[in-house]
Design a protein around this motif. Structure first.
Motif, PDB file in Angstrom:
ATOM      1  N   GLY A  75       0.879  -1.058  -0.016  1.00  0.00           N
ATOM      2  CA  GLY A  75      -0.097  -0.108  -0.018  1.00  0.00           C
ATOM      3  C   GLY A  75       1.030   1.107   0.105  1.00  0.00           C
ATOM      4  O   GLY A  75       0.459   2.199   0.498  1.00  0.00           O
ATOM      5  N   GLY A  85      -0.420   4.849  -0.711  1.00  0.00           N
ATOM      6  CA  GLY A  85      -1.337   5.411   0.287  1.00  0.00           C
ATOM      7  C   GLY A  85      -1.102   6.389   0.975  1.00  0.00           C
ATOM      8  O   GLY A  85       0.243   6.762   0.875  1.00  0.00           O
ATOM      9  N   GLN A  86      -2.062   6.901   1.744  1.00  0.00           N
ATOM     10  CA  GLN A  86      -1.784   7.872   2.717  1.00  0.00           C
ATOM     11  C   GLN A  86      -0.725   7.618   3.849  1.00  0.00           C
ATOM     12  O   GLN A  86       0.207   8.292   3.943  1.00  0.00           O
ATOM     13  N   ILE A  87      -0.710   6.521   4.333  1.00  0.00           N
ATOM     14  CA  ILE A  87       0.272   6.129   5.538  1.00  0.00           C
ATOM     15  C   ILE A  87       1.482   5.795   4.641  1.00  0.00           C
ATOM     16  O   ILE A  87       2.424   6.244   5.493  1.00  0.00           O
ATOM     17  N   GLU A 110       2.242  -2.466  -4.529  1.00  0.00           N
ATOM     18  CA  GLU A 110       0.945  -1.711  -5.050  1.00  0.00           C
ATOM     19  C   GLU A 110       0.227  -2.447  -5.738  1.00  0.00           C
ATOM     20  O   GLU A 110       0.699  -3.646  -6.500  1.00  0.00           O
ATOM     21  N   VAL A 136       0.589  -2.463   4.893  1.00  0.00           N
ATOM     22  CA  VAL A 136      -0.416  -1.644   4.983  1.00  0.00           C
ATOM     23  C   VAL A 136      -1.404  -1.387   4.409  1.00  0.00           C
ATOM     24  O   VAL A 136      -2.568  -1.126   4.500  1.00  0.00           O
ATOM     25  N   ARG A 181      -8.062  -1.317   2.179  1.00  0.00           N
ATOM     26  CA  ARG A 181      -9.138  -0.343   2.313  1.00  0.00           C
ATOM     27  C   ARG A 181      -9.229   0.353   3.632  1.00  0.00           C
ATOM     28  O   ARG A 181      -9.449  -0.368   4.492  1.00  0.00           O
ATOM     29  N   GLN A 220      -0.832 -12.723   0.146  1.00  0.00           N
ATOM     30  CA  GLN A 220       0.449 -12.005   0.749  1.00  0.00           C
ATOM     31  C   GLN A 220       1.043 -12.862   1.913  1.00  0.00           C
ATOM     32  O   GLN A 220       2.337 -13.135   1.899  1.00  0.00           O
ATOM     33  N   THR A 275      -0.589  -3.428   9.772  1.00  0.00           N
ATOM     34  CA  THR A 275      -1.361  -2.199   9.753  1.00  0.00           C
ATOM     35  C   THR A 275      -2.892  -2.049   9.243  1.00  0.00           C
ATOM     36  O   THR A 275      -3.533  -1.600   9.783  1.00  0.00           O
ATOM     37  N   ASN A 281      -6.415  -2.533   8.142  1.00  0.00           N
ATOM     38  CA  ASN A 281      -7.603  -2.835   8.929  1.00  0.00           C
ATOM     39  C   ASN A 281      -8.424  -3.820   8.277  1.00  0.00           C
ATOM     40  O   ASN A 281      -8.684  -3.977   6.992  1.00  0.00           O
ATOM     41  N   HIS A 308      -7.785  -4.134  17.738  1.00  0.00           N
ATOM     42  CA  HIS A 308      -7.872  -2.728  17.357  1.00  0.00           C
ATOM     43  C   HIS A 308      -9.180  -2.501  16.663  1.00  0.00           C
ATOM     44  O   HIS A 308      -9.332  -2.275  15.547  1.00  0.00           O
TER      45      HIS A 308
HETATM   46  P1  NAD Z   1      -4.922   4.603   1.392  1.00  0.00           P
HETATM   47  O1  NAD Z   1      -6.165   3.958   0.775  1.00  0.00           O
HETATM   48  O2  NAD Z   1      -4.503   5.873   1.356  1.00  0.00           O
HETATM   49  O3  NAD Z   1      -3.909   3.517   0.886  1.00  0.00           O
HETATM   50  C1  NAD Z   1      -4.060   2.209   0.798  1.00  0.00           C
HETATM   51  C2  NAD Z   1      -3.134   1.553  -0.245  1.00  0.00           C
HETATM   52  O4  NAD Z   1      -3.161   0.320  -0.467  1.00  0.00           O
HETATM   53  C3  NAD Z   1      -3.637   2.074  -1.782  1.00  0.00           C
HETATM   54  O5  NAD Z   1      -2.651   2.921  -2.356  1.00  0.00           O
HETATM   55  C4  NAD Z   1      -4.020   0.637  -2.450  1.00  0.00           C
HETATM   56  O6  NAD Z   1      -3.898   0.891  -3.801  1.00  0.00           O
HETATM   57  C5  NAD Z   1      -3.301  -0.075  -1.853  1.00  0.00           C
HETATM   58  N1  NAD Z   1      -3.634  -1.461  -1.841  1.00  0.00           N
HETATM   59  C6  NAD Z   1      -4.746  -1.913  -1.746  1.00  0.00           C
HETATM   60  N2  NAD Z   1      -4.795  -3.537  -1.956  1.00  0.00           N
HETATM   61  C7  NAD Z   1      -3.674  -3.747  -2.091  1.00  0.00           C
HETATM   62  C8  NAD Z   1      -2.782  -4.933  -2.293  1.00  0.00           C
HETATM   63  N3  NAD Z   1      -3.777  -5.807  -2.529  1.00  0.00           N
HETATM   64  N4  NAD Z   1      -1.373  -4.879  -2.067  1.00  0.00           N
HETATM   65  C9  NAD Z   1      -0.905  -3.684  -2.225  1.00  0.00           C
HETATM   66  N5  NAD Z   1      -1.371  -2.705  -1.937  1.00  0.00           N
HETATM   67  C10 NAD Z   1      -2.613  -2.415  -2.090  1.00  0.00           C
HETATM   68  O7  NAD Z   1      -5.233   3.845   2.881  1.00  0.00           O
HETATM   69  P2  NAD Z   1      -4.434   4.472   4.214  1.00  0.00           P
HETATM   70  O8  NAD Z   1      -5.065   5.642   4.970  1.00  0.00           O
HETATM   71  O9  NAD Z   1      -2.802   4.273   3.833  1.00  0.00           O
HETATM   72  O10 NAD Z   1      -4.521   3.157   5.124  1.00  0.00           O
HETATM   73  C11 NAD Z   1      -4.075   1.747   4.870  1.00  0.00           C
HETATM   74  C12 NAD Z   1      -4.824   0.804   5.904  1.00  0.00           C
HETATM   75  O11 NAD Z   1      -4.307   1.129   7.186  1.00  0.00           O
HETATM   76  C13 NAD Z   1      -6.439   0.872   5.856  1.00  0.00           C
HETATM   77  O12 NAD Z   1      -6.695  -0.460   6.120  1.00  0.00           O
HETATM   78  C14 NAD Z   1      -6.521   1.541   7.240  1.00  0.00           C
HETATM   79  O13 NAD Z   1      -7.722   1.470   7.812  1.00  0.00           O
HETATM   80  C15 NAD Z   1      -5.277   0.987   8.109  1.00  0.00           C
HETATM   81  N6  NAD Z   1      -4.978   1.778   9.241  1.00  0.00           N
HETATM   82  C16 NAD Z   1      -4.658   0.975  10.589  1.00  0.00           C
HETATM   83  C17 NAD Z   1      -4.083   1.814  11.571  1.00  0.00           C
HETATM   84  C18 NAD Z   1      -3.841   0.927  12.623  1.00  0.00           C
HETATM   85  O14 NAD Z   1      -3.540   1.457  13.889  1.00  0.00           O
HETATM   86  N7  NAD Z   1      -3.826  -0.308  12.714  1.00  0.00           N
HETATM   87  C19 NAD Z   1      -4.187   3.054  11.485  1.00  0.00           C
HETATM   88  C20 NAD Z   1      -4.490   3.809  10.553  1.00  0.00           C
HETATM   89  C21 NAD Z   1      -4.835   3.232   9.324  1.00  0.00           C
END
Ligand code: NAD
Ligand code: LMR
Length: 330
Positions: free
Chosen positions: A12, A15-17, A43, A88, A91, A113, A130, A132, A188
């Motif tokens: 991921g 993505g944002q993280i 990705e 990470v 969705r 994975q 990370t 969810n 979590h």
């Molecule tokens: P985001 O949508 O900005 O980014 C997620 C990325 O994952 C996207 O770029 C997407 O293309 C990619 N992706 C999707 N399926 C994939 C796959 N099969 N292989 C590789 N990449 C893939 O989301 P985000 O804000 O970066 O958050 C990511 C995840 O982290 C979410 O599920 C969010 O809920 C979770 N999260 C968890 C915690 C925690 O404390 N555990 C905290 C914050 C966010």
């Protein structure tokens, strides 16, 4: 600087993280200034173009510790030789959803994975989830990687742990560094149990220092447990920089060791400790050393804490049954 770079796989990555996480890892925040790091970034195909842009920015930082970047959409290639995998990519939930609602959308990602890690990662692999719902996604990955020791998988509850420290420090008007032995138990999710009965403030019991059961029950616990939703409400998207920071904290402490006279919260496979059914990935107080963890034993659990832990663990058991039903674990 040592010759062999540590290979860190991040999923991921566009993505944002990822946008916060990659730059911190590349700058040495995880392994220090003397250890070169190779980033291996996964990705989905449509996001590879955006990921190329992120890699251009990584290049433009000229980080002395960044020893190379590989990108791709095939986990079998990207996980090849990885020493650490930060999963990470998944969705995020949006307003009004609980994290468990993501199980059917995200669960399947972690079967493939898990298998790819099983077949291609380095022998010393450590895997932090990370994405969810993190605990159950880690369970899915673990169940699909039979050759990797189960102790190598963990899910992120460090963000909740850090949130709990920050809320308590603000309440008592002390620096966060005065707070030790914080614990997040369970999932979590909104059922998680941030525990002040074993936490300490300047070496003294935190629940006693607070001296206000109403605040503990009706403000502290829900504020920590629902912080993710509050951020989604305020920002319009889920936490990212704090999630990246917690992902780094968790991996760094796992690999380098927790501080003396303290512990951290990690969701790890249960051995039955504290009545948590064996095999569930549940958050516990753990001490860590050289990439290994141990659940802190011997804590007294009163009826209040017992009820909270049991409720969160019951939710984890339901999630496990749901992913069994979906055929994601056997
Ligand atoms: P985001 O949508 O900005 O980014 C997620 C990325 O994952 C996207 O770029 C997407 O293309 C990619 N992706 C999707 N399926 C994939 C796959 N099969 N292989 C590789 N990449 C893939 O989301 P985000 O804000 O970066 O958050 C990511 C995840 O982290 C979410 O599920 C969010 O809920 C979770 N999260 C968890 C915690 C925690 O404390 N555990 C905290 C914050 C966010
Ligand atoms: C968080 O705790 O901020 C993340 O798990 C995102 C979410 O869905 O709340």
């Amino acid at each position: 600087m040592s010759a062999q770079p540590v290979k860190v796989a991040v999923t991921g990555a566009a993505g944002q993280i990822g946008y916060s996480l990659l730059f911190r890892i590349a700058s040495g925040a995880l392994f220090g200034p003397d250890t070169p790091v190779q980033l291996r970034l996964l990705e989905i195909t449509p996001a590879l173009k955006a990921l190329e842009g992120v890699v251009m920015e990584l290049d433009d930082c000229a980080f002395p510790t960044l020893a190379g970047v590989e990108i791709g959409d095939d986990p079998n290639v990207i996980f090849d030789g990885a020493n650490l995998a930060l999963l990470v990519g998944a969705r995020p939930r949006t307003k009004g959803m609980e994290r468990g609602d993501l199980l059917s959308a995200n669960g399947a990602i972690f079967t493939g994975q898990g298998k790819a890690l099983n077949d291609h990662a380095a022998d010393d692999i450590r895997i932090g989830v990370t994405g969810n719902p993190a605990n159950t996604n880690a369970l899915i990955a673990m169940s699909n990687a039979p050759d990797i020791p189960k102790e190598r998988f963990s899910a992120l509850t460090r963000l909740d742990h850090n949130r709990a420290i920050s809320q308590l420090a603000a309440k008592l008007q002390v620096p966060v560094t005065e707070i030790t032995k914080m614990t997040i138990w369970g999932n979590h999710s909104a059922t998680q149990y941030p525990d002040l009965f074993h936490a300490e403030v300047s070496g003294k019991n935190a629940a006693e220092a607070v001296g206000d059961q109403d605040w503990l029950e009706n403000t502290f616990i829900p504020t920590v447990a629902k912080r993710g939703a509050a951020i989604i409400e305020a920002r319009g998207s889920s936490s990212a920089a704090s999630a990246a920071s917690a992902t780094i904290d968790a991996a760094r402490d796992w690999l380098n060791g927790s501080a003396k006279d303290d512990w951290v919260s990690m969701a790890v496979v249960s051995d039955g400790s504290y009545g948590v059914p064996e095999g569930l990935i549940s958050s516990f107080p753990v001490t860590t050393k050289n990439g290994d963890w141990e659940i802190v034993q011997g804590l007294d659990i009163d009826d209040f804490s017992r009820g909270k832990i049991d409720a969160s663990v019951a939710e984890l058991a339901e999630e496990r049954d749901a992913v069994k039903e979906l055929g994601l674990i056997s």
